[in-house]
Every structure is written in structure tokens, then in C-alpha cells.
Enzyme design. Structure first.
Site, mmCIF file in Angstrom:
data_model
loop_
_atom_site.group_PDB
_atom_site.id
_atom_site.type_symbol
_atom_site.label_atom_id
_atom_site.label_comp_id
_atom_site.label_asym_id
_atom_site.label_seq_id
_atom_site.Cartn_x
_atom_site.Cartn_y
_atom_site.Cartn_z
ATOM 1 N N SER A 10 0.932 -1.117 0.260
ATOM 2 C CA SER A 10 -0.085 0.040 -0.189
ATOM 3 C C SER A 10 0.780 1.124 0.150
ATOM 4 O O SER A 10 0.351 2.423 -0.260
ATOM 5 C CB SER A 10 -0.876 0.017 1.085
ATOM 6 N N GLY A 12 5.218 3.179 -0.315
ATOM 7 C CA GLY A 12 6.594 2.980 -0.253
ATOM 8 C C GLY A 12 7.299 1.863 -1.312
ATOM 9 O O GLY A 12 6.657 1.970 -2.459
ATOM 10 N N GLY A 14 6.808 -1.258 -1.507
ATOM 11 C CA GLY A 14 6.081 -2.128 -1.865
ATOM 12 C C GLY A 14 5.002 -1.681 -2.920
ATOM 13 O O GLY A 14 4.694 -2.295 -3.934
ATOM 14 N N TYR A 148 15.986 -3.858 14.983
ATOM 15 C CA TYR A 148 15.850 -3.759 13.430
ATOM 16 C C TYR A 148 16.835 -4.361 12.618
ATOM 17 O O TYR A 148 16.498 -5.176 11.818
ATOM 18 C CB TYR A 148 15.346 -2.338 13.040
#
Ligand SMILES: NC(=O)c1ccc[n+]([C@@H]2O[C@H](COP(=O)([O-])OP(=O)(O)OC[C@H]3O[C@@H](n4cnc5c(N)ncnc54)[C@H](OP(=O)(O)O)[C@@H]3O)[C@@H](O)[C@H]2O)c1
Length: 256
Positions: A10, A12, A14, A148
Site C-alpha cells: 500500500s 513506499g 511495496g 531492527y
């Protein structure tokens, strides 16, 4: 017509994958939390490119939602030829400052989800003798800058391992390791990219095109941008003690 499934489609990187792959004629299954944005994306892509777009809303912190996506990938009647494990976010603060429940949730999205979805997709791909998996990792996977980076390190090593396991089967696996890329990522994490030189920022569409070229070449690691290729090459040459330690440890700076 080949079908691709993209998580985190939805926004960025992607969303750039969704546009690029639809432009190449792929039908798509698009996954994200926000159903309204997915529906808007479906309408946009089918109008622009005339491809079929199926929306699959899922909160990938939830194991049952991940299973719904895995079941779609494993459906032998609707084969998926390309899986893009892209959904992700960063908590943007240090491990001990975070609630451990939030750490578990982000780990579920960054690690558990790509592992479960790769397992569901790769078996069918191997049987059919073709397919590709792209795991969107990060240049942070070569550093030791927090949980991360640790999760992305897992994803890069996992991708290389699975690529080796699938060698000769017609199925490829590529870890995409971008540096700082202009998307909603930093805003969502509540971190600012201020002070980071312009030269470090990548464009999401270019990142995706470079990655797909590397997938075509069968590469198991894709690092877009000459600046980041050089940085990763340099890190490879440094002793681990130096490359993983203090100089690269950043607090309240963009995680990528
Ligand atoms: N931007 C960078 O500098 C950078 C650098 C290296 C690697 N990466 C990696 O690139 C990938 C894409 O990030 P981006 O930069 O494109 O960020 P973005 O613009 O914030 O997009 C993130 C995407 O992931 C989805 N997502 C997040 N949490 C989710 C959840 N719990 N369940 C389902 N979907 C979820 C979002 O969907 P909703 O809107 O529905 O939540 C959105 O589609 C991530 O894995 C990130 O770690 C980014």
C-alpha cells in the site's frame, strides 16, 4: 499470466513493486493492513495496466492473518510465481526504551512473516520448477545498530540460505538490501532523516528496478545504489569487531 504477491503493497517500496510488476503484465495479490488503500491501489493498477489485482487485507503481527496469506500462496489452483516479502517498520528507538510487546510485534512482521510465507510459497514453486522470492531486507542487516538491524540480518542470512537450498530447482531467492529510501518508513517510526546528505537517499522506483534486474541475474543479494554498494564492499573488508561496533551504532538517527 504470472502472478506476484506483495506484502506491504500500500505504500513506499511495496507500492513501487506493485506498479513496476503490473507494468510488466503481472497479475497481483496485494497485502497490507489498510484495506481502503489496497482498494484504491487495485483500482489504479487495473485501470492503468489492465491486470487483475486481488486485495488481501492482513495485519502481519497476527499469526492467523499470516496464515491466511500463506494459504493463498499454497493454493495449487492459483499459483503465485513471485513473492515479495516487503512489509515492515521500525520502532525507531532503542531496545531497552521499547515495550517488549512492541519488539515482539515488529519481529513478527520482519522475521516470522517472511519465514512462514517463504515456506508456503517455495514448496509449490519448487514443484512447478520456477519462481522467485524477494525478501526486502536492508543495508542495516550488515550492521549492529539495534533490533531492527538484527531482524534484517536474520532475513538476509535466511534469504542466502534458502537460495542455496533451492539452487538448481528453477527457484531464486534474493535479499533486497536498500539504504535510506524516500517512503513513509521514517515518518511512521517517528524518526527524522534531517541531516542525512541528499546523496544517501534512494528513490523507491529505482530501488525496485535495480532489484528486479538482480533477480533476473539470479543474485541472492541486491544492494541498489553505488554509494551503498561501496559501503557494503568496505564493510566486508573491515574486521567484524570494527564493522559491527561503535562507529556504526546510531541512536535517534534514521534506521534503514
Ligand atoms: N525506507 C527505507 O529507508 C528502507 C530502507 C531499507 C529497508 N526498508 C524496508 O523496506 C520495506 C518497506 O518499507 P517502506 O520504506 O516502503 O515503508 P512504508 O512506506 O512505511 O511502507 C510499509 C508497508 O508495510 C506495511 N505494513 C507495515 N506494518 C504492517 C503490518 N503489521 N501488517 C501488514 N502490513 C504492514 C504498510 O501497510 P499499512 O499502511 O497497511 O500498515 C505499508 O504498505 C520494509 O521491510 C523496510 O524495513 C526500508
Amino acid at each position: 499470466m504470472a502472478t506476484a504477491l506483495i506484502t506491504g503493497a500500500s505504500a513506499g517500496i511495496g507500492k513501487s513493486f506493485a506498479h513496476e510488476l503490473a507494468g510488466r503484465g503481472h497479475d497481483l495479490v496485494v497485502v497490507a493492513c489498510d484495506e481502503t488503500r489496497l482498494a484504491a491501489l487495485r483500482d489504479e493498477l487495473s485501470t492503468m495496466h489492465g491486470v487483475d489485482v486481488e486485495i488481501l487485507p492482513a495485519d502481519l503481527t497476527e499469526r492467523l492473518d499470516v496464515q491466511t496469506v500463506a494459504d493463498r500462496l499454497a493454493d495449487p489452483d492459483r499459483p503465485v510465481d513471485l513473492l515479495v516479502n516487503n512489509a515492515g517498520y521500525s520502532l525507531g528507538s532503542s531496545f531497552l526504551d521499547n515495550d517488549v510487546v512492541d519488539e515482539e510485534a515488529v519481529l513478527a512482521v520482519l522475521v516470522r512473516t517472511p519465514v512462514v510465507l517463504s515456506h508456503a510459497a517455495a514448496r509449490g514453486m519448487r514443484e512447478r520448477g520456477h519462481g522467485a522470492i524477494i525478501n526486502v531486507s536492508s543495508v542495516a542487516s550488515f550492521l549492529a545498530t539495534g533490533t531492527y538491524a538484527a531482524a534484517k540480518s536474520y532475513l538476509t542470512t535466511f534469504s542466502e540460505s534458502l537460495a542455496a537450498e533451492l539452487a538448481g530447482t528453477g527457484v531464486t531467492v534474493t535479499a533486497l538490501c536498500p539504504g535510506l529510501t524516500r517512503t513513509e518508513f521514517h515518518e511512521r517510526a517517528g524518526i527524522t532523516g534531517q541531516g542525512m546528505p541528499d546523496a544517501l537517499w534512494l528513490d523507491a522506483d529505482k530501488v525496485v528496478r535495480q532489484c528486479l534486474a538482480d533477480v533476473d541475474r539470479g543474485k541472492s543479494i541486491s544492494v541498489p545504489g553505488v554509494q551503498y554498494k561501496a559501503a557494503v564492499g568496505l564493510l566486508d573488508m573491515l574486521p567484524r569487531k570494527v564493522s559491527r561496533a561503535g562507529a556504526f551504532r546510531r541512536r535517534h538517527r534514521p534506521q534503514n
